[in-house]
Design a protein around this motif. Structure first.
Motif, PDB file in Angstrom:
ATOM      1  N   GLU A  76      -2.191 -39.129 -23.378  1.00  0.00           N
ATOM      2  CA  GLU A  76      -2.042 -40.078 -22.278  1.00  0.00           C
ATOM      3  C   GLU A  76      -0.784 -40.915 -22.445  1.00  0.00           C
ATOM      4  O   GLU A  76      -0.164 -41.322 -21.473  1.00  0.00           O
ATOM      5  CB  GLU A  76      -3.273 -40.981 -22.194  1.00  0.00           C
ATOM      6  CG  GLU A  76      -4.500 -40.248 -21.693  1.00  0.00           C
ATOM      7  CD  GLU A  76      -5.684 -41.172 -21.502  1.00  0.00           C
ATOM      8  OE1 GLU A  76      -5.479 -42.377 -21.269  1.00  0.00           O
ATOM      9  OE2 GLU A  76      -6.817 -40.656 -21.594  1.00  0.00           O
ATOM     10  N   THR A  77      -0.404 -41.183 -23.698  1.00  0.00           N
ATOM     11  CA  THR A  77       0.767 -41.998 -23.978  1.00  0.00           C
ATOM     12  C   THR A  77       1.982 -41.095 -24.157  1.00  0.00           C
ATOM     13  O   THR A  77       1.941 -40.171 -24.976  1.00  0.00           O
ATOM     14  CB  THR A  77       0.547 -42.827 -25.265  1.00  0.00           C
ATOM     15  OG1 THR A  77      -0.655 -43.589 -25.114  1.00  0.00           O
ATOM     16  CG2 THR A  77       1.720 -43.750 -25.521  1.00  0.00           C
ATOM     17  N   PRO A  78       3.059 -41.335 -23.410  1.00  0.00           N
ATOM     18  CA  PRO A  78       4.257 -40.509 -23.557  1.00  0.00           C
ATOM     19  C   PRO A  78       4.749 -40.472 -25.005  1.00  0.00           C
ATOM     20  O   PRO A  78       4.743 -41.486 -25.698  1.00  0.00           O
ATOM     21  CB  PRO A  78       5.289 -41.206 -22.659  1.00  0.00           C
ATOM     22  CG  PRO A  78       4.468 -41.931 -21.645  1.00  0.00           C
ATOM     23  CD  PRO A  78       3.229 -42.366 -22.385  1.00  0.00           C
ATOM     24  N   GLN A  80       3.418 -39.032 -27.556  1.00  0.00           N
ATOM     25  CA  GLN A  80       2.365 -38.886 -28.554  1.00  0.00           C
ATOM     26  C   GLN A  80       1.905 -37.434 -28.635  1.00  0.00           C
ATOM     27  O   GLN A  80       1.988 -36.694 -27.659  1.00  0.00           O
ATOM     28  CB  GLN A  80       1.166 -39.772 -28.209  1.00  0.00           C
ATOM     29  CG  GLN A  80       1.477 -41.243 -28.262  1.00  0.00           C
ATOM     30  CD  GLN A  80       1.860 -41.705 -29.649  1.00  0.00           C
ATOM     31  OE1 GLN A  80       1.153 -41.467 -30.606  1.00  0.00           O
ATOM     32  NE2 GLN A  80       3.007 -42.355 -29.745  1.00  0.00           N
ATOM     33  N   THR A 140      10.391 -38.432 -23.553  1.00  0.00           N
ATOM     34  CA  THR A 140       9.784 -38.624 -24.877  1.00  0.00           C
ATOM     35  C   THR A 140       8.901 -37.441 -25.261  1.00  0.00           C
ATOM     36  O   THR A 140       8.832 -37.063 -26.428  1.00  0.00           O
ATOM     37  CB  THR A 140       8.958 -39.929 -24.924  1.00  0.00           C
ATOM     38  OG1 THR A 140       8.024 -39.931 -23.837  1.00  0.00           O
ATOM     39  CG2 THR A 140       9.851 -41.154 -24.838  1.00  0.00           C
ATOM     40  N   ASP A 141       8.242 -36.839 -24.278  1.00  0.00           N
ATOM     41  CA  ASP A 141       7.428 -35.654 -24.545  1.00  0.00           C
ATOM     42  C   ASP A 141       8.321 -34.459 -24.870  1.00  0.00           C
ATOM     43  O   ASP A 141       7.995 -33.648 -25.742  1.00  0.00           O
ATOM     44  CB  ASP A 141       6.533 -35.327 -23.347  1.00  0.00           C
ATOM     45  CG  ASP A 141       5.469 -36.384 -23.115  1.00  0.00           C
ATOM     46  OD1 ASP A 141       5.057 -37.056 -24.083  1.00  0.00           O
ATOM     47  OD2 ASP A 141       5.042 -36.545 -21.952  1.00  0.00           O
TER      48      ASP A 141
END
Length: 164
Positions: A76-78, A80, A140-141
């Motif tokens: 859910e968190t970019p 991660q 970030t992903d």
């Protein structure tokens, strides 16, 4: 690992050992028990992958690899790491399906002055990472996914495909 390969294009000679090695490397690196994992791989041509790309992504053109995860494992968190897949009621982990196109892979390998085997290995790794919840839509992903790809490829003795 249960790998089901469908060869629609006879030029995909020798794909099974290459794909098996690449998939095993991803699973070893990312953690799911390879003995429990199931993946389906379609080895096709540009015409077939263009049909699939149009049907599933509304992009009527060929691409190198497509993936259909069995489960949404994305974080859910970019930036991660995705969630780990879990076995179903049978004790198996159905990861999903991948399609890969011969002509696009061959052209890209030639344009990048890479061996076909190294490029296909990279794309199979890329496809399996998508099945495991990795993506590259957000920056970030993408950074996370590319880093994992490079690390796995390095362990396999293959150069960083992003270092041009």
């Amino acid at each position: 690992m249960n790998l089901e390969i469908t060869i629609e294009d006879a030029r995909w000679q020798g794909l099974e050992p290459l794909a098996t090695r690449a998939i095993q490397a991803v699973l070893d690196h990312c953690g799911p028990d390879a003995d429990l994992c199931e993946i389906s791989l379609l080895a096709c041509d540009d015409a077939r992958i263009a049909e699939l790309n149009a049907e599933f992504r509304e992009k009527p053109s060929p691409t190198n690899v497509l993936s259909w995860p069995a489960e949404d494992l994305a974080a859910e968190t970019p930036g991660q790491a995705p969630a780990q897949p879990t076995p179903d009621f049978t004790g198996e982990i159905a990861l999903g399906d991948i399609a890969i196109s011969y002509e696009t892979c061959e052209r890209e390998a030639s344009e990048a002055d890479k061996s076909m085997d190294d490029h296909v290995t990279h794309l199979v790794i890329h496809g399996v990472l998508h099945l495991l919840g990795y993506d590259h839509i957000r920056d970030t992903d993408a950074t996370l996914m590319e880093g994992v790809e490079v690390e796995i490829l390095g362990k396999m003795g293959i150069d960083d495909p992003y270092n041009t």
